[in-house]
Design a protein around this motif. Structure first.
Motif, PDB file in Angstrom:
ATOM      1  N   TYR A 158       0.837  -1.204   0.000  1.00 29.84           N
ATOM      2  CA  TYR A 158       0.000   0.000   0.000  1.00 29.84           C
ATOM      3  C   TYR A 158       0.874   1.258   0.000  1.00 29.84           C
ATOM      4  O   TYR A 158       0.668   2.182  -0.803  1.00 29.84           O
ATOM      5  N   LEU A 159       1.862   1.297   0.905  1.00 31.97           N
ATOM      6  CA  LEU A 159       2.739   2.464   0.992  1.00 31.97           C
ATOM      7  C   LEU A 159       3.638   2.582  -0.242  1.00 31.97           C
ATOM      8  O   LEU A 159       3.898   3.690  -0.722  1.00 31.97           O
ATOM      9  N   ALA A 160       4.091   1.428  -0.744  1.00 28.83           N
ATOM     10  CA  ALA A 160       4.957   1.456  -1.924  1.00 28.83           C
ATOM     11  C   ALA A 160       4.223   2.047  -3.121  1.00 28.83           C
ATOM     12  O   ALA A 160       4.787   2.857  -3.872  1.00 28.83           O
ATOM     13  N   ASN A 161       2.972   1.668  -3.303  1.00 30.77           N
ATOM     14  CA  ASN A 161       2.199   2.217  -4.421  1.00 30.77           C
ATOM     15  C   ASN A 161       1.887   3.692  -4.208  1.00 30.77           C
ATOM     16  O   ASN A 161       1.960   4.496  -5.145  1.00 30.77           O
ATOM     17  N   ARG A 162       1.560   4.039  -2.972  1.00 31.32           N
ATOM     18  CA  ARG A 162       1.193   5.429  -2.678  1.00 31.32           C
ATOM     19  C   ARG A 162       2.397   6.363  -2.836  1.00 31.32           C
ATOM     20  O   ARG A 162       2.252   7.495  -3.329  1.00 31.32           O
ATOM     21  N   LEU A 163       3.568   5.891  -2.431  1.00 32.96           N
ATOM     22  CA  LEU A 163       4.765   6.725  -2.468  1.00 32.96           C
ATOM     23  C   LEU A 163       5.630   6.471  -3.696  1.00 32.96           C
ATOM     24  O   LEU A 163       6.731   7.023  -3.813  1.00 32.96           O
ATOM     25  N   MET A 164       5.141   5.599  -4.600  1.00 31.54           N
ATOM     26  CA  MET A 164       5.849   5.269  -5.848  1.00 31.54           C
ATOM     27  C   MET A 164       7.264   4.766  -5.574  1.00 31.54           C
ATOM     28  O   MET A 164       8.256   5.277  -6.089  1.00 31.54           O
ATOM     29  N   LEU A 165       7.345   3.729  -4.733  1.00 29.72           N
ATOM     30  CA  LEU A 165       8.628   3.157  -4.350  1.00 29.72           C
ATOM     31  C   LEU A 165       8.692   1.695  -4.764  1.00 29.72           C
ATOM     32  O   LEU A 165       7.665   1.035  -4.936  1.00 29.72           O
ATOM     33  N   LYS A 166       9.911   1.183  -4.890  1.00 31.83           N
ATOM     34  CA  LYS A 166      10.125  -0.228  -5.201  1.00 31.83           C
ATOM     35  C   LYS A 166      11.336  -0.721  -4.437  1.00 31.83           C
ATOM     36  O   LYS A 166      12.065   0.066  -3.802  1.00 31.83           O
ATOM     37  N   VAL A 167      11.564  -2.035  -4.488  1.00 30.72           N
ATOM     38  CA  VAL A 167      12.702  -2.634  -3.786  1.00 30.72           C
ATOM     39  C   VAL A 167      14.005  -2.028  -4.305  1.00 30.72           C
ATOM     40  O   VAL A 167      14.218  -1.901  -5.510  1.00 30.72           O
ATOM     41  N   GLY A 168      14.875  -1.631  -3.373  1.00 32.35           N
ATOM     42  CA  GLY A 168      16.148  -1.008  -3.730  1.00 32.35           C
ATOM     43  C   GLY A 168      16.124   0.502  -3.652  1.00 32.35           C
ATOM     44  O   GLY A 168      17.188   1.140  -3.586  1.00 32.35           O
ATOM     45  N   ASP A 169      14.922   1.112  -3.670  1.00 35.44           N
ATOM     46  CA  ASP A 169      14.828   2.568  -3.530  1.00 35.44           C
ATOM     47  C   ASP A 169      15.165   2.981  -2.109  1.00 35.44           C
ATOM     48  O   ASP A 169      15.099   2.179  -1.168  1.00 35.44           O
ATOM     49  N   ASP A 170      15.532   4.255  -1.941  1.00 28.84           N
ATOM     50  CA  ASP A 170      15.782   4.778  -0.601  1.00 28.84           C
ATOM     51  C   ASP A 170      14.953   6.034  -0.368  1.00 28.84           C
ATOM     52  O   ASP A 170      14.462   6.658  -1.305  1.00 28.84           O
ATOM     53  N   PHE A 171      14.779   6.378   0.895  1.00 27.94           N
ATOM     54  CA  PHE A 171      14.007   7.559   1.261  1.00 27.94           C
ATOM     55  C   PHE A 171      14.455   8.033   2.634  1.00 27.94           C
ATOM     56  O   PHE A 171      15.149   7.321   3.366  1.00 27.94           O
ATOM     57  N   ILE A 172      14.030   9.245   2.968  1.00 30.05           N
ATOM     58  CA  ILE A 172      14.351   9.836   4.261  1.00 30.05           C
ATOM     59  C   ILE A 172      13.124   9.741   5.175  1.00 30.05           C
ATOM     60  O   ILE A 172      12.006  10.045   4.763  1.00 30.05           O
ATOM     61  N   MET A 173      13.368   9.299   6.418  1.00 31.26           N
ATOM     62  CA  MET A 173      12.307   9.296   7.417  1.00 31.26           C
ATOM     63  C   MET A 173      12.701  10.229   8.545  1.00 31.26           C
ATOM     64  O   MET A 173      13.836  10.170   9.052  1.00 31.26           O
ATOM     65  N   TYR A 174      11.759  11.085   8.937  1.00 31.36           N
ATOM     66  CA  TYR A 174      11.990  12.046  10.019  1.00 31.36           C
ATOM     67  C   TYR A 174      11.320  11.542  11.296  1.00 31.36           C
ATOM     68  O   TYR A 174      10.177  11.063  11.272  1.00 31.36           O
ATOM     69  N   PHE A 175      12.035  11.670  12.399  1.00 35.64           N
ATOM     70  CA  PHE A 175      11.520  11.269  13.708  1.00 35.64           C
ATOM     71  C   PHE A 175      11.347  12.512  14.572  1.00 35.64           C
ATOM     72  O   PHE A 175      12.313  13.262  14.795  1.00 35.64           O
ATOM     73  N   VAL A 176      10.091  12.723  15.032  1.00 40.14           N
ATOM     74  CA  VAL A 176       9.764  13.930  15.779  1.00 40.14           C
ATOM     75  C   VAL A 176      10.216  13.763  17.223  1.00 40.14           C
ATOM     76  O   VAL A 176       9.606  13.044  18.019  1.00 40.14           O
ATOM     77  N   GLN A 177      11.310  14.392  17.570  1.00 40.85           N
ATOM     78  CA  GLN A 177      11.848  14.390  18.925  1.00 40.85           C
ATOM     79  C   GLN A 177      12.743  15.616  19.060  1.00 40.85           C
ATOM     80  O   GLN A 177      12.899  16.399  18.125  1.00 40.85           O
TER      81      GLN A 177
END
Length: 406
Positions: A158-177
């Motif tokens: 679901y997230l891969a389709n929504r964010l247009m991602l596939k195996v091997g892709d990378d992305f940044i995740m932010y942690f609120v702290q």
């Protein structure tokens, strides 16, 4: 010689039938449809409940040990069991294994899309067989000695389709702290649990990463997932594990973690009960009708037998044997139809479901041989008991009037 049995065979196989021939066929068909419907309804119910329960158990474990506090956030308060406590849980007779996990909310920012998710961190001791079964692309996390899965991550289809991602892709995740921290992740695999509530929220990564983000030591975790062998003893095992862990922690069963799912599944049992009652009632009505018509057709024979001194019980046994034959043929055909469709669906998954509505993409079936035996025995017993009432009609037949009956 068993004369009632001999006579019943003559009536059943050699006797000439008129109107009752059609009724007998309808009766056998009704019994066959009844047993087939019951077998399939039980199989579908068991299969559906097993699949949905398996998804929840696979993702969350059977029992979860958490800190006993009022923390309602997505990020669990850190806890740590000592080696003696861990061994006590592992050595419980119903426990298969125990593994550590932690959760941390984050925000994915990629391809001009922003999505809030919950990172579930696991370690090398986590049983990834369930994750492997639901993977549609890629592989499970690779825990090596140096990095412990590092920046690898599993995301849902679901997230891969929504964010247009596939195996091997990378992305940044932010942690609120404080301060806000970010990490770069590489997609190791894409899973599809079939549960939209899970697929929208969870991504799977490294427990050590969450420890570093929260400045925790190597023994601190967010909680423990306990997997058990006998799910029927879930509540009992939960209470016993709750007695083992310290007072500042508590054990929660999967039924209490996601009560809505299990309450919904419990309601499905009522549907099977209703189906069993209705189809059995229809089959009994047809059996009673067939027996009454057979008795009426054989009124002259009954009169002759009674005039010759044959007692009512013996005459009744003749027709009970005849009824047992009808039930036997009906059960044989019904089992053939029901089990044939069961094995066809089990091997082919031909009949599909809307996965977003039912959490699974096909009609799941599951049966035990004890289910089949109990269903058949129950229908025979209920049917024979119901046929005692019309068989009492024989006692009311007068030999003189019966012999002249046409």
């Amino acid at each position: 010689m068993n004369f009632p049995y001999f006579l019943a065979k003559r009536i059943t196989f050699l006797g000439k039938r008129t109107f009752s021939k059609l009724i007998v066929r309808i009766t056998i068909g009704a019994i066959a449809l009844a047993i087939a419907a019951i077998i399939l309804s039980v199989g579908v119910l068991r299969g559906f409940k097993s699949e949905i329960t398996g998804k929840q158990r696979g993702f969350f474990g059977d029992i979860i040990v958490l800190r006993y506090d009022l923390n309602n956030s997505y990020e669990n308060s850190p806890i740590a069991l000592d080696s003696l406590q861990l061994d006590s849980v592992r050595n419980h007779e119903n426990v298969v294994g125990i593994s550590s996990f932690a959760t941390k909310p984050g925000i994915i920012n990629v391809n001009d899309e922003v999505e809030g998710v919950l990172l579930k961190g696991v370690d090398a001791g986590y049983d990834q067989r369930y994750l492997k079964n639901i993977l549609v692309e890629g592989d499970t996390l690779n825990f090596n000695k140096n990095e412990g899965a590092g920046e690898q991550i599993l995301i849902s289809k679901y997230l891969a389709n929504r964010l247009m991602l596939k195996v091997g892709d990378d992305f940044i995740m932010y942690f609120v702290q404080q301060p806000i921290r970010k990490r770069k992740f590489e997609i190791k695999g894409i899973y599809n649990s079939g549960s939209e509530e899970l697929d929208k929220v969870y991504v799977i990564g490294s427990l050590n990463l969450i420890r570093r983000l929260n400045n925790l030591d190597s023994t601190a975790v967010g909680g423990y997932e306990v997997r058990i062998h006998d799910f029927s003893k879930l509540q009992q095992t939960t209470n016993e594990i709750d007695d083992i862990v310290p007072v500042d922690m508590h054990a929660v069963s999967i039924r209490d973690q996601v009560p809505d799912i299990f309450q919904w599944l419990d309601l499905l049992d009522m549907n099977t009960t209703i189906i069993f009652i209705l189809v059995t009632l229809v089959a009994i009505i047809n059996m009673v009708s067939a027996l009454l018509i057979t008795i009426l057709e054989r009124t002259s024979m009954i009169g002759i037998l009674k005039a010759l001194g044959f007692h009512n019980t013996g005459v009744g046994r003749v027709f009970m044997y005849n009824a047992l034959y009808l039930i036997g043929v009906g059960l044989l055909l019904g089992n053939f139809i029901g089990l044939g469709l069961y094995f066809f669906q089990d091997y082919t998954h031909f009949f599909k479901l809307d996965e977003q509505t039912y959490y699974i993409s096909y009609v799941a079936v599951k049966l035990y041989w004890t289910d089949i035996v109990l269903i058949n025995i129950s229908l025979v017993v209920i049917g024979m008991l119901a046929l005692f009432i019309p068989s009492l009609l024989i006692t009311k037949i007068s030999p003189i009037r019966a012999i002249s009956f046409k």
